[in-house]
Scaffold this motif. Structure first.
Motif, short mmCIF file in Angstrom:
data_model
loop_
_atom_site.label_atom_id
_atom_site.label_comp_id
_atom_site.label_asym_id
_atom_site.label_seq_id
_atom_site.Cartn_x
_atom_site.Cartn_y
_atom_site.Cartn_z
N PRO A 141 0.91 -1.16 -0.20
CA PRO A 141 0.10 -0.11 -0.02
C PRO A 141 1.03 1.29 -0.06
CG PRO A 141 -0.86 -1.82 1.43
CD PRO A 141 0.41 -2.29 1.10
N LEU A 142 1.83 1.29 0.72
CA LEU A 142 2.75 2.54 0.80
C LEU A 142 3.45 2.72 -0.58
CD1 LEU A 142 4.49 4.82 1.92
CD2 LEU A 142 6.14 3.05 2.65
N GLU A 143 3.91 1.80 -1.15
CA GLU A 143 4.49 1.92 -2.64
C GLU A 143 3.27 2.27 -3.59
OE1 GLU A 143 7.93 -1.65 -2.57
OE2 GLU A 143 5.97 -2.12 -3.14
N THR A 144 2.20 1.95 -3.25
CA THR A 144 0.89 2.08 -4.17
C THR A 144 0.65 3.69 -4.22
OG1 THR A 144 0.15 0.05 -4.31
CG2 THR A 144 -1.39 2.00 -4.91
N PHE A 145 0.62 4.07 -2.87
CA PHE A 145 0.28 5.48 -2.69
C PHE A 145 1.74 6.43 -3.13
CE2 PHE A 145 -3.56 4.08 -0.89
CZ PHE A 145 -4.47 4.90 -1.48
N GLN A 146 2.85 5.98 -3.05
CA GLN A 146 3.81 6.68 -3.46
C GLN A 146 3.83 7.02 -4.91
OE1 GLN A 146 6.93 4.29 -1.82
NE2 GLN A 146 7.55 6.10 -0.17
N LYS A 147 3.27 6.10 -5.64
CA LYS A 147 3.05 6.30 -7.03
C LYS A 147 2.08 7.22 -7.11
CE LYS A 147 4.89 1.66 -8.32
NZ LYS A 147 4.98 0.60 -7.27
N VAL A 148 1.00 7.43 -6.36
CA VAL A 148 -0.15 8.25 -6.59
C VAL A 148 0.40 9.63 -6.26
CG1 VAL A 148 -2.43 9.04 -5.50
CG2 VAL A 148 -2.02 6.63 -5.86
N GLU B 220 -2.32 16.72 -4.18
CA GLU B 220 -1.05 16.33 -3.56
C GLU B 220 -0.91 16.30 -2.22
OE1 GLU B 220 2.33 18.38 -4.92
OE2 GLU B 220 1.57 18.71 -7.00
N ALA B 221 -1.75 17.23 -1.51
CA ALA B 221 -1.72 17.12 0.06
C ALA B 221 -2.41 15.73 0.45
CB ALA B 221 -2.64 18.35 0.38
N GLN B 222 -3.31 15.36 0.09
CA GLN B 222 -4.12 14.17 0.27
C GLN B 222 -3.13 12.95 -0.01
OE1 GLN B 222 -8.18 13.25 -1.22
NE2 GLN B 222 -8.63 15.40 -1.51
N ALA B 223 -2.59 12.99 -1.07
CA ALA B 223 -1.68 11.77 -1.57
C ALA B 223 -0.65 11.89 -0.53
CB ALA B 223 -1.34 12.02 -2.84
N SER B 224 0.24 12.92 -0.17
CA SER B 224 1.23 13.11 0.59
C SER B 224 0.68 12.59 2.25
CB SER B 224 1.66 14.70 0.90
OG SER B 224 2.87 14.57 1.61
N THR B 225 -0.05 13.09 2.61
CA THR B 225 -0.80 12.55 3.94
C THR B 225 -1.08 11.29 4.13
OG1 THR B 225 -1.97 14.91 4.35
CG2 THR B 225 -2.72 12.90 5.78
N ILE B 226 -1.58 10.55 2.89
CA ILE B 226 -1.78 9.11 3.23
C ILE B 226 -0.31 8.32 3.06
CG2 ILE B 226 -2.60 7.22 1.59
CD1 ILE B 226 -4.79 9.06 0.67
N VAL B 227 0.62 8.98 2.25
CA VAL B 227 2.06 8.47 2.40
C VAL B 227 2.60 8.40 3.54
CG1 VAL B 227 4.13 8.67 1.52
CG2 VAL B 227 2.38 8.51 -0.20
N GLU B 228 2.57 9.41 4.30
CA GLU B 228 3.17 9.78 5.64
C GLU B 228 2.61 8.89 6.63
OE1 GLU B 228 6.11 11.22 6.21
OE2 GLU B 228 5.94 11.53 4.02
N ARG B 229 1.15 8.55 6.72
CA ARG B 229 0.38 7.73 7.48
C ARG B 229 0.91 6.24 7.28
NH1 ARG B 229 -5.19 9.32 8.77
NH2 ARG B 229 -4.94 8.38 10.56
N LEU B 230 1.04 5.99 6.08
CA LEU B 230 1.32 4.66 5.73
C LEU B 230 2.85 4.40 6.10
CD1 LEU B 230 -0.39 4.13 2.24
CD2 LEU B 230 -0.72 2.74 4.20
N LYS B 231 3.59 5.20 6.12
CA LYS B 231 5.04 5.14 6.57
C LYS B 231 4.87 5.11 8.14
CE LYS B 231 7.54 7.83 3.25
NZ LYS B 231 8.30 9.20 3.20
#
Length: 167
Positions: free
Chosen positions: A83-90, A130-141
């Motif tokens: 999921p992290l790799e997926t949302f990093q691609k997002v 971008e803000a939404q995608a960034s937040t999701i990436v950070e939360r997945l991390k």
């Protein structure tokens, strides 16, 4: 009739949104297959939002008696990793889209101020994308490999409702 260079620019943005639609739909199917149904729902709604953007651009160009050119969309991958790799691609894709709209806006404001307003609306929306995608990436991390944290985040993302229109 709209100028040729404006038609090309808008058709390029239509293609980007078309690719975005299929990319997010492929990601949604992938995560659904991996039983991350909330993340899959979030991406499905994101795909619908990108489709709405594409249709808005098509309607705008057609409404100005422009020629809409829909090109073939490349096949999308079937595996996007964790999921992290997926949302990093997002996030990377949203940054690419933002850059495309920024370049389009920089050019079009000198050539066609009316179209610049439309492009600016999309560019403004990209801030949130971008803000939404960034937040999701950070939360997945933060969740890391913790199954409970991943499932909680999956559940939260699954609560997203409907796509929002541009502008």
């Amino acid at each position: 009739m709209v100028k040729e260079e404006v038609q090309q620019l808008i058709n390029n943005l239509i293609e980007i949104e078309h690719v975005s639609t299929t990319l997010y739909l492929a990601m949604s199917a992938y995560l659904d297959r991996k039983n991350y149904t909330g993340m899959a729902k979030w991406l499905r709604l994101q795909s619908e939002e990108e489709r709405t953007h594409m249709l808005t651009l098509i309607d705008y160009l057609a409404g100005k008696d422009g020629v809409v050119k829909l090109s073939q969309v490349p096949a999308q991958p079937t595996d996007f990793g964790t999921p992290l790799e997926t949302f990093q691609k997002v996030l990377e894709h949203e940054q690419y889209v933002t850059n495309a709209y920024r370049q389009a806006y920089d050019y079009i404001q000198q050539v066609d101020p009316q179209t610049a307003v439309i492009i600016q609306d999309f560019l403004r929306e990209q801030i949130d994308e971008e803000a939404q995608a960034s937040t999701i990436v950070e939360r997945l991390k933060m969740a890391g490999d913790n199954p409970s944290a991943l499932l909680l985040l999956d559940q939260e993302l699954g609560q997203r409702n409907g796509a929002t229109p541009a502008g």
